[in-house]
Motif scaffolding. Structure first.
Motif, short mmCIF file in Angstrom:
data_model
loop_
_atom_site.label_atom_id
_atom_site.label_comp_id
_atom_site.label_asym_id
_atom_site.label_seq_id
_atom_site.Cartn_x
_atom_site.Cartn_y
_atom_site.Cartn_z
N UNK A 89 36.38 35.47 23.75
CA UNK A 89 35.37 36.24 24.47
C UNK A 89 35.97 37.02 25.62
N UNK A 90 36.87 36.39 26.36
CA UNK A 90 37.51 37.07 27.50
C UNK A 90 38.33 38.26 27.02
N UNK A 91 39.04 38.10 25.92
CA UNK A 91 39.83 39.22 25.39
C UNK A 91 38.94 40.37 24.96
N UNK A 92 37.78 40.06 24.41
CA UNK A 92 36.84 41.12 24.03
C UNK A 92 36.32 41.85 25.27
N UNK A 93 36.14 41.10 26.34
CA UNK A 93 35.67 41.69 27.60
C UNK A 93 36.78 42.53 28.23
N UNK A 94 38.01 42.04 28.22
CA UNK A 94 39.13 42.80 28.76
C UNK A 94 39.32 44.12 28.02
N UNK A 95 39.03 44.13 26.72
CA UNK A 95 39.19 45.34 25.93
C UNK A 95 38.29 46.47 26.42
N UNK A 96 37.25 46.11 27.18
CA UNK A 96 36.35 47.12 27.75
C UNK A 96 36.88 47.64 29.09
N UNK A 97 38.00 47.10 29.55
CA UNK A 97 38.54 47.51 30.84
C UNK A 97 38.02 46.70 32.00
N UNK A 98 37.31 45.61 31.70
CA UNK A 98 36.78 44.73 32.74
C UNK A 98 37.88 43.80 33.24
N UNK A 99 37.95 43.60 34.55
CA UNK A 99 38.90 42.64 35.10
C UNK A 99 38.40 41.23 34.77
N UNK A 100 39.18 40.48 34.01
CA UNK A 100 38.76 39.15 33.57
C UNK A 100 39.95 38.21 33.52
N UNK A 101 39.80 37.04 34.13
CA UNK A 101 40.85 36.03 34.13
C UNK A 101 40.39 34.82 33.34
#
Length: 210
Positions: A152-164
């Protein structure tokens, strides 16, 4: 229903996990323990714990509505910025509610981020995930695998969102359990996970001051 601890110009809305069966909402032992630990360290934050009307992923939209109502309560009480803290199913609830203009930060504790969940709500915001390495689904015991949350985090990062995505070795799914008498006791590595959440809240308060 909401339970408020502390007050301030910023708020942390805390949303619980759930289950398949459609049952009445309860207070989360994990979030209750965490709020009691964190509130004294952040006197300028209002912590709002949400008790869903029905705590079930079969009624996810209703849980999102409960979270949105808590965000509105925070804003009505004077909060200029809001962080969402979602545990387990509450991760999906927090992400679905993150498009509120007041929300700047989402913190997921072992968050459920189903593949079908719309994550565009996080655009322009920040996500931090904290999870125990031993978290997983077991028969009769809720859980979220690290692989699932990371996907899920990787999918969110793909949108350019800062996610750790931070994994705590030896940590479990929750941070605490409730005793028959009503008290809560911490689980292994709960202190370490609480410190990581505190770090994110510290960043939330600092960025809000800038």
């Amino acid at each position: 229903m909401a339970r408020v601890t502390g007050s301030g110009s910023r708020a942390v809305v805390c949303v619980n996990g759930g289950q398949r069966a459609e049952v009445a909402g309860t207070w989360s032992a994990t979030l209750e323990w965490l709020v009691r630990r964190l509130a004294p360290a952040f006197p300028g934050l209002a912590f709002i714990e949400v008790r869903y009307r029905i705590k079930s992923w079969q009624r996810l939209q209703g849980c999102v509505e409960d979270c949105r109502a808590a965000i509105e309560l925070a804003v009505a009480d004077g909060a200029r910025e809001v962080a969402l803290l979602g545990f387990s199913m509450g991760g999906a609830v927090a992400i679905a509610s993150a498009d509120s203009p007041a929300v700047t930060t989402v913190i997921g504790l072992a968050p459920w981020i189903p593949d079908r969940l719309d994550v565009s709500t996080l655009d322009g915001r920040r996500l931090a995930v904290v999870q125990g390495s031993l978290d997983r689904w077991l028969p009769g015991i809720p859980g979220v695998s690290v692989k699932s949350s990371l996907r899920g985090v990787e999918r969110i990062r793909a949108r350019g969102v800062e996610a750790t995505h931070t994994v705590v070795v030896g940590g479990l799914h929750g941070l605490a359990v409730r005793l028959p008498g009503g008290g809560v006791v911490p689980l292994p590595r709960a202190g370490r996970m609480a410190r990581l959440v505190a770090t994110e809240l510290g960043r939330f308060t600092r960025e809000a001051d800038e």
